[in-house]
Design an enzyme around this catalytic site. Sequence first.
Site, short mmCIF file in Angstrom:
data_model
loop_
_atom_site.label_atom_id
_atom_site.label_comp_id
_atom_site.label_asym_id
_atom_site.label_seq_id
_atom_site.Cartn_x
_atom_site.Cartn_y
_atom_site.Cartn_z
CG ASP A 48 -2.14 -0.90 1.04
OD1 ASP A 48 -2.70 -1.20 0.01
OD2 ASP A 48 -2.59 -1.42 2.26
CB ALA A 160 -5.49 4.36 6.29
#
Length: 259
Positions: A48, A160
């Site tokens: 990511d 996140a």
Amino acid sequence: MSLPVASPRMAFVAAETPSAQFARQRLADRYGATALSDANVIVALGGDGFMLECLHRFIDHPAPIYGMNRGTVGFLLNDFEENELPERIARAVMVSLTPLRMEAVTVTGQTVRALAINEVSLLRETRQAARLRIRIDDMVRLDELVCDGVLVCTPAGSTAYNLSAHGPILPMGANVLALTPISAFRPRRWRGAILPHSSRVSFEVMETGKRPVSAVADYTEVRDIAAVTVHEDPIAKLRMLFDREHHLEERILKEQFTP
């Protein structure tokens, strides 16, 4: 929306890890590698963090990015599979992201601008909590927030750091941003706010000498700030490709039902 080309011309980029570099070489040998200047798809191999780097790096490139996971979590990436890559890309769903624009002014008067795809966060630099004043569209909404920090996130970034700070998960296309405190001490029960995506969020750092604060836009950090303004940048559109059965909207929705 599907990619409007039947024959993807793929440029391969990869993180520095051995697994990502090995995958890049395998795919390039199998399908042929197109130069970035001629590619209509960029295939990113990594985790990511690398995907975020690619989105920043290729923000002005006309080709969308199709990521495959060669890292750990891979929330922003498709599963890695060597077979039928052109066919997967041709069937993929296009997702358009609008990043945040951060403008941070330091205590010395320097102005630093940066884009954030996930979030802009303000964080205390020392043992003492930060003291912040928050304005939304030039109106003071919170005269004093004493905390470890605070963040503004996009829907793509809501799962996140924002989620770890007990912020809300935002659906893609909801046209909202999340404003989330990090370990708020006063007001202790304030849990943040959901704002229209057109909002302009401003932070004023109080007691800059005694309680220094840094600002971070994804991976761009600015130390010793006096003020920060955050808003959507509608001009800087980012395009990502996801396999139809595991596209980003589905992943964000699924996160809301994960124990």
